[in-house]
Design a protein around this motif. Structure first.
Motif, PDB file in Angstrom:
ATOM      1  N   GLN A 107     -14.992  12.669   7.999  1.00 20.51           N
ATOM      2  CA  GLN A 107     -14.750  14.098   8.192  1.00 20.51           C
ATOM      3  C   GLN A 107     -13.621  14.614   7.307  1.00 20.51           C
ATOM      4  N   ARG A 108     -13.085  13.726   6.466  1.00 25.12           N
ATOM      5  CA  ARG A 108     -11.983  14.047   5.556  1.00 25.12           C
ATOM      6  C   ARG A 108     -10.726  14.498   6.298  1.00 25.12           C
ATOM      7  N   LEU A 109     -10.536  13.949   7.485  1.00 28.02           N
ATOM      8  CA  LEU A 109      -9.327  14.228   8.247  1.00 28.02           C
ATOM      9  C   LEU A 109      -8.274  13.148   8.042  1.00 28.02           C
ATOM     10  N   ALA A 110      -8.661  12.086   7.358  1.00 27.43           N
ATOM     11  CA  ALA A 110      -7.729  11.024   7.007  1.00 27.43           C
ATOM     12  C   ALA A 110      -8.117  10.492   5.640  1.00 27.43           C
ATOM     13  N   ALA A 111      -7.115  10.139   4.834  1.00 27.59           N
ATOM     14  CA  ALA A 111      -7.382   9.658   3.482  1.00 27.59           C
ATOM     15  C   ALA A 111      -6.397   8.555   3.107  1.00 27.59           C
ATOM     16  N   PRO A 112      -6.458   7.409   3.802  1.00 34.75           N
ATOM     17  CA  PRO A 112      -5.546   6.317   3.467  1.00 34.75           C
ATOM     18  C   PRO A 112      -5.820   5.766   2.075  1.00 34.75           C
ATOM     19  N   SER A 113      -4.762   5.353   1.397  1.00 33.82           N
ATOM     20  CA  SER A 113      -4.925   4.777   0.062  1.00 33.82           C
ATOM     21  C   SER A 113      -5.589   3.405   0.137  1.00 33.82           C
ATOM     22  N   ASP A 114      -5.335   2.688   1.242  1.00 40.21           N
ATOM     23  CA  ASP A 114      -5.849   1.339   1.414  1.00 40.21           C
ATOM     24  C   ASP A 114      -6.291   1.120   2.857  1.00 40.21           C
ATOM     25  N   LEU A 115      -7.409   0.415   3.020  1.00 38.91           N
ATOM     26  CA  LEU A 115      -7.857  -0.028   4.337  1.00 38.91           C
ATOM     27  C   LEU A 115      -7.704  -1.543   4.398  1.00 38.91           C
ATOM     28  N   ILE A 116      -6.984  -2.024   5.397  1.00 41.42           N
ATOM     29  CA  ILE A 116      -6.750  -3.456   5.546  1.00 41.42           C
ATOM     30  C   ILE A 116      -7.479  -3.926   6.791  1.00 41.42           C
ATOM     31  N   ASP A 117      -8.617  -4.589   6.572  1.00 42.46           N
ATOM     32  CA  ASP A 117      -9.515  -4.979   7.649  1.00 42.46           C
ATOM     33  C   ASP A 117      -9.000  -6.246   8.342  1.00 42.46           C
ATOM     34  N   LEU A 118      -8.857  -6.164   9.671  1.00 46.09           N
ATOM     35  CA  LEU A 118      -8.324  -7.278  10.462  1.00 46.09           C
ATOM     36  C   LEU A 118      -9.415  -8.067  11.173  1.00 46.09           C
ATOM     37  N   ARG A 119     -10.668  -7.656  11.064  1.00 48.47           N
ATOM     38  CA  ARG A 119     -11.730  -8.271  11.852  1.00 48.47           C
ATOM     39  C   ARG A 119     -12.007  -9.732  11.488  1.00 48.47           C
ATOM     40  N   SER A 120     -11.578 -10.163  10.312  1.00 44.77           N
ATOM     41  CA  SER A 120     -11.818 -11.548   9.890  1.00 44.77           C
ATOM     42  C   SER A 120     -10.617 -12.457  10.115  1.00 44.77           C
ATOM     43  N   ALA A 159       0.825  -1.220   0.000  1.00 43.03           N
ATOM     44  CA  ALA A 159       0.000   0.000   0.000  1.00 43.03           C
ATOM     45  C   ALA A 159       0.853   1.260   0.000  1.00 43.03           C
ATOM     46  N   GLU A 160       0.370   2.267  -0.695  1.00 47.82           N
ATOM     47  CA  GLU A 160       1.083   3.551  -0.719  1.00 47.82           C
ATOM     48  C   GLU A 160       0.979   4.250   0.634  1.00 47.82           C
ATOM     49  N   ASP A 161      -0.224   4.268   1.184  1.00 46.10           N
ATOM     50  CA  ASP A 161      -0.462   4.900   2.487  1.00 46.10           C
ATOM     51  C   ASP A 161      -1.607   4.145   3.161  1.00 46.10           C
ATOM     52  N   GLY A 162      -1.318   2.920   3.585  1.00 46.78           N
ATOM     53  CA  GLY A 162      -2.356   2.060   4.130  1.00 46.78           C
ATOM     54  C   GLY A 162      -2.603   2.264   5.611  1.00 46.78           C
ATOM     55  N   LYS A 163      -3.789   1.830   6.052  1.00 44.92           N
ATOM     56  CA  LYS A 163      -4.150   1.836   7.462  1.00 44.92           C
ATOM     57  C   LYS A 163      -4.814   0.509   7.803  1.00 44.92           C
ATOM     58  N   PHE A 164      -4.486  -0.018   8.979  1.00 45.10           N
ATOM     59  CA  PHE A 164      -5.167  -1.206   9.463  1.00 45.10           C
ATOM     60  C   PHE A 164      -6.504  -0.792  10.066  1.00 45.10           C
ATOM     61  N   LEU A 165      -7.522  -1.615   9.838  1.00 45.03           N
ATOM     62  CA  LEU A 165      -8.862  -1.356  10.345  1.00 45.03           C
ATOM     63  C   LEU A 165      -9.261  -2.510  11.251  1.00 45.03           C
ATOM     64  N   THR A 221       1.770   5.411  20.085  1.00 39.36           N
ATOM     65  CA  THR A 221       2.227   4.138  20.642  1.00 39.36           C
ATOM     66  C   THR A 221       3.601   3.817  20.067  1.00 39.36           C
ATOM     67  N   ALA A 222       4.195   2.735  20.548  1.00 36.66           N
ATOM     68  CA  ALA A 222       5.502   2.306  20.052  1.00 36.66           C
ATOM     69  C   ALA A 222       5.401   1.518  18.754  1.00 36.66           C
ATOM     70  N   LEU A 223       4.195   1.351  18.216  1.00 37.76           N
ATOM     71  CA  LEU A 223       4.005   0.566  16.995  1.00 37.76           C
ATOM     72  C   LEU A 223       4.673   1.215  15.789  1.00 37.76           C
ATOM     73  N   ASP A 224       5.304   0.376  14.959  1.00 36.55           N
ATOM     74  CA  ASP A 224       5.767   0.823  13.660  1.00 36.55           C
ATOM     75  C   ASP A 224       4.553   0.912  12.733  1.00 36.55           C
ATOM     76  N   GLU A 225       4.696   1.602  11.601  1.00 37.27           N
ATOM     77  CA  GLU A 225       3.574   1.798  10.681  1.00 37.27           C
ATOM     78  C   GLU A 225       3.006   0.479  10.167  1.00 37.27           C
ATOM     79  N   ASP A 226       3.873  -0.530   9.996  1.00 37.39           N
ATOM     80  CA  ASP A 226       3.426  -1.806   9.446  1.00 37.39           C
ATOM     81  C   ASP A 226       3.256  -2.889  10.500  1.00 37.39           C
ATOM     82  N   GLU A 227       3.231  -2.494  11.776  1.00 36.51           N
ATOM     83  CA  GLU A 227       3.171  -3.459  12.874  1.00 36.51           C
ATOM     84  C   GLU A 227       1.724  -3.693  13.297  1.00 36.51           C
ATOM     85  N   ILE A 228       1.397  -4.940  13.591  1.00 42.18           N
ATOM     86  CA  ILE A 228       0.030  -5.328  13.920  1.00 42.18           C
ATOM     87  C   ILE A 228      -0.046  -5.876  15.341  1.00 42.18           C
TER      88      ILE A 228
END
Length: 266
Positions: A40-53, A22-28, A152-159
């Motif tokens: 509210q257009r305060l965030a615009a991630p290129s990709d949403l990666i859903d973890l609920r499943s 992802a260019e600018d992904g966010k975990f969901l 938090t101490a999380l890296d951008e790609d850390e889950i």
């Protein structure tokens, strides 16, 4: 909302791989904060990666004096878990008081702590209980994990994959909720470990998020009673002040909520 690409991950490994592309992904993980922020257009991630499943990130288990909760476990499931109610009733009560039923069914413990809202409930429980946060890369103590307001101490790609709680001798949580949002204006989690150690953690009041109150811990170590913390005051210099309550008001709430939490713990 801005345009985004939605992905439903089936495993932790797949989620990490999707984030790497992802260019600018966010975990969901529930989306109780991220989705409104996007609306509210305060965030615009290129990709949403859903973890609920991701099944490996769900569930609650007990092993050797530790309760482990998968990061994709909903607040409702924490609140109604027989294991949590029996071993850490303070945590079950906390989860049952988050938001409203819709939030409790959708929101997850992992999503909450990764967002680290300064008024969120879970951070106080993690710090007071001496919890460990496990990610796809490492394990962190709660006090290492929470680093500041929304940080938090999380890296951008850390889950976050799970949270492990040592079973205490006693625990309880009391909060004064904002009547509109149900977020804590001041919430206090108290815990007495089986080795006798005492921790008192506060959420909702601090400018840098969750914090411990050493004077209350000392007082309770010598006398576990509501009276022991009744005379302990918290300085207001580093507390939040807004239209809902001044820093001095929140300082008083911390003492009041601490008394109630100790009384509830028994």
């Amino acid at each position: 909302m801005y345009e985004t690409s939605y992905h439903r991950a089936g495993s932790v490994a797949e989620a990490a791989a999707l984030m790497a592309k992802a260019e600018d992904g966010k975990f969901l993980s529930g989306g109780q904060t991220l989705i409104p922020t996007m609306k509210q257009r305060l965030a615009a991630p290129s990709d949403l990666i859903d973890l609920r499943s991701v099944e490996e990130m769900k569930g609650i288990s007990e092993d050797g004096g530790t309760v482990t909760i998968g990061a994709a476990t909903a607040h409702y499931d924490v609140a109604t878990s027989e294991v949590v109610q029996r071993l850490i009733p303070g945590l079950a009560s906390l989860a049952g008081g988050i938001g409203d039923p819709a939030v409790r069914y959708m929101g997850t413990i992992g999503g909450s702590i990764a967002n680290n809202d300064p008024a969120a409930d879970y951070p106080s429980a993690l710090v007071a209980l001496g919890a460990a946060v496990t990610t796809n890369k490492r394990s962190l103590s709660a006090e290492e994990f929470f680093t500041g307001m929304f940080e938090t101490a999380l890296d951008e790609d850390e889950i976050v994959t799970s949270v492990s709680f040592p079973v205490p001798e006693k625990s309880a949580y009391a909060k004064y909720p904002n009547p509109a949002s149900r977020y804590a204006m001041a919430g206090v989690f108290v815990a007495k470990a089986k080795d006798g150690g005492v921790r008192v953690a506060v959420t909702g009041a601090g400018q840098d998020g969750v914090f411990r109150v050493a004077d209350m811990e000392t007082a309770l170590s010598g006398n576990w009673s509501a009276d022991a913390v009744a005379g302990v005051t918290v300085g207001s210099d580093d507390l939040l002040s807004d239209i809902h309550g001044s820093a001095d008001y929140r300082a008083n709430l911390v003492t009041v909520m601490a008394k109630r939490a100790v009384a509830a713990a028994g």
